[in-house]
Design a protein around this motif. Structure first.
Motif, PDB file in Angstrom:
ATOM      1  N   GLU A 167     -10.956  25.477 -15.482  1.00 55.78           N
ATOM      2  CA  GLU A 167     -11.741  26.660 -15.540  1.00 55.78           C
ATOM      3  C   GLU A 167     -11.302  27.527 -14.551  1.00 55.78           C
ATOM      4  OE1 GLU A 167     -14.213  28.970 -16.280  1.00 55.78           O
ATOM      5  OE2 GLU A 167     -14.781  27.454 -17.329  1.00 55.78           O
ATOM      6  N   SER A 187     -13.730  26.508 -23.044  1.00 52.36           N
ATOM      7  CA  SER A 187     -15.225  26.759 -23.611  1.00 52.36           C
ATOM      8  C   SER A 187     -15.352  25.539 -24.765  1.00 52.36           C
ATOM      9  CB  SER A 187     -15.761  27.905 -24.005  1.00 52.36           C
ATOM     10  OG  SER A 187     -14.840  28.374 -24.981  1.00 52.36           O
ATOM     11  N   SER A 243     -18.814  29.459 -12.756  1.00 54.69           N
ATOM     12  CA  SER A 243     -19.074  29.666 -14.098  1.00 54.69           C
ATOM     13  C   SER A 243     -20.017  28.426 -14.044  1.00 54.69           C
ATOM     14  CB  SER A 243     -18.116  29.117 -14.879  1.00 54.69           C
ATOM     15  OG  SER A 243     -17.395  27.786 -14.858  1.00 54.69           O
ATOM     16  N   GLU A 287     -17.968  22.160 -24.705  1.00 55.20           N
ATOM     17  CA  GLU A 287     -18.826  21.954 -26.118  1.00 55.20           C
ATOM     18  C   GLU A 287     -18.461  20.594 -26.642  1.00 55.20           C
ATOM     19  OE1 GLU A 287     -18.010  25.183 -28.556  1.00 55.20           O
ATOM     20  OE2 GLU A 287     -19.006  26.590 -27.187  1.00 55.20           O
ATOM     21  N   ARG A 310     -20.447  26.706 -16.693  1.00 50.02           N
ATOM     22  CA  ARG A 310     -19.773  25.557 -17.405  1.00 50.02           C
ATOM     23  C   ARG A 310     -19.028  24.654 -16.289  1.00 50.02           C
ATOM     24  NH1 ARG A 310     -16.971  28.704 -21.170  1.00 50.02           N
ATOM     25  NH2 ARG A 310     -15.418  29.201 -19.746  1.00 50.02           N
TER      26      ARG A 310
END
Length: 457
Positions: free
Chosen positions: A146, A117, A151, A121, A153
């Motif tokens: 991941e 994560s 997800s 970002e 993301r």
């Protein structure tokens, strides 16, 4: 057994060889003597910041990034990642193009998957800062590590790569679209809008009309759903509807979805169905929440509707608005290439002469080859194809074969197999009019195209 050098042992060796003391080196590096001493001598030693490392490198006369390979261990003291040191280090690696250091850091960092994560970002920060290409390895890292296939993301990372990697190669763009498409529905709606528009454009550029219509319809449905929900919320709150947080104004997606549907129907010769769609985007002034950009889009779509209405009339044999169409093109320079392409298609289908129109726009035609935008290049390839057919229809065989050869070369440059195949077929049809020199040129283009696609003719 020799120990591998560390960043501290390397610095200490340099100081000894040059006869520097902490005091003397402090003066030339700008690093406080006490701070410098604690970085090398305290137990445990004080961490070295990226800025301090760069100051040391500069003071010793080495090029930027000299100590970067050794600094990676500084980022993972006692095997644990320290993001406060890692982030500024990665930023410097990005600035200096130190891809090998980036990969080594990411490899070690993602041994702990909780950092995925954080990497995402960081990638988003780079993207927002206009460093889209530099963000690629970080999005790739997220995709590789991941844990959850569904997800958001992961979907956004796939979307970012899809957008960043799009280029002038039509076949590669199609591959990227196919790879990305399973993640479309997992994106936030604001991203789905632009993804669908991009996908529709790519399918359209390859003349895959059913896929273009599918994406366009899906885009229209999504836009309507978002718009209707926002209008309903606006009525409840009694406030002006706020702009939606998408890349473009909502009316852009709404109008483009209709425009591309109509265009796809036109290309399939479903002219009456296309006319019905054209009427739907001719006047979108009813759209609520239009900002200045949205209002300009409404006016642009109004112009497109007028132009496309003229085109559909021409395609069914009604030439009464031909001069109006020509004047409209002259007033909208960006529409000249697709406009003349359409006129060539009509002329070739209905066997009428447009030499005077081609002469009227000859100055613009000469500029077409200078634009390298992927979608523009598609129009230019198809323009050359239709121009060659037109030239053959009016027995200008030398010009026609030269135009075909030019198009084969262009199709090779952008790896457009569809245009390449159509151009080869056209050359074969009129090969008896080709000179030996033109045959030789064709052979060279075939070889070049074969290399790109790894096959031989």
């Amino acid at each position: 057994m020799e120990h591998a050098p560390t960043i501290r042992s390397t610095i200490e060796t340099e100081l000894k060889q040059r006869g520097y003391t902490f005091s003397s080196f402090s003066k030339i590096s700008g690093i406080n003597r006490g701070t410098f001493s604690t970085m090398l001598n305290s137990n445990p030693p004080k961490p070295i910041s990226v800025r301090q490392m760069d100051l040391i490198t500069k003071a010793l006369g080495y090029p930027e990034g000299w100590l970067y390979e050794l600094y990676i261990d500084e980022c993972f003291h006692e095997g644990k990642g320290h993001w406060k040191r890692i982030k500024p280090f990665l930023l410097r690696c990005v600035e200096l193009g130190r891809k090998e250091c980036i990969q080594r850091v990411l490899s070690r960092l993602t041994e702990d998957l909780s950092y995925v994560s954080t990497v995402f970002e960081f990638a988003e920060e780079l993207h927002e800062g206009g460093r889209e290409n530099e963000a690629v390895p970080f999005y790739e890292c997220v995709i590789e590590n991941e844990r959850y296939y569904h997800s958001e993301r992961l979907a956004i990372s796939q979307y970012r790569l899809f957008r960043i990697q799009l280029g002038t190669n039509a076949e590669e763009n199609l591959k990227l679209t196919i790879l990305f498409s399973p993640f479309l529905d997992r994106l936030p709606e604001a991203y789905q809008l632009d993804a669908l528009l991009q996908m529709a454009n790519i399918y359209s550029s390859l003349h895959k009309w059913s896929q273009t219509i599918f994406c366009s319809q899906k885009l229209l449905e999504l836009t309507k759903r978002i718009y209707e929900y926002r209008v309903a919320q606006d009525n409840i709150n009694h406030e002006d509807i706020e702009p939606y947080s998408s890349e473009r104004s909502l009316v852009v997606y709404y109008g483009q979805a209709l425009l591309m549907q109509a265009f796809s129907l036109q290309k399939q010769e479903l002219y009456q169905e296309a006319k019905k769609i054209v009427l739907r985007y001719a006047d979108l002034s009813w759209f609520k929440g239009l900002d200045e950009v949205g209002q300009r889009e409404v006016e642009k779509l109004k112009m497109y509707a007028t132009a496309n209405g003229y085109v559909l009339d021409l395609l069914i044999g009604d030439k009464s608005n031909l001069e109006k169409y020509i004047l409209l093109l002259e007033e909208n320079e960006k529409e000249i290439l697709p406009g003349i392409l359409t006129l060539l298609e009509v002329a070739n289908k209905q066997s009428f002469n447009i030499d005077n129109i081609l002469k009227r726009f000859s100055g613009y035609i000469q500029k077409f080859s200078e634009n390298e935008d992927a979608l523009y290049m598609d129009d230019y390839c198809n323009f050359n194809l239709q121009l060659a057919i037109y030239q053959f229809n009016f027995n200008d065989y030398t010009a026609g074969i030269n135009t075909v050869l030019k198009n084969i070369k262009l199709a090779t440059m952008v790896n457009n197999s569809s245009v390449f195949a159509q151009s080869i077929i056209l050359f074969e049809k009129y090969k008896n009019f080709a000179t030996e020199c033109q045959y030789n040129e064709l052979t060279i283009h075939k070889e070049n195209f074969g290399k790109n696609f790894n096959f031989a003719f």
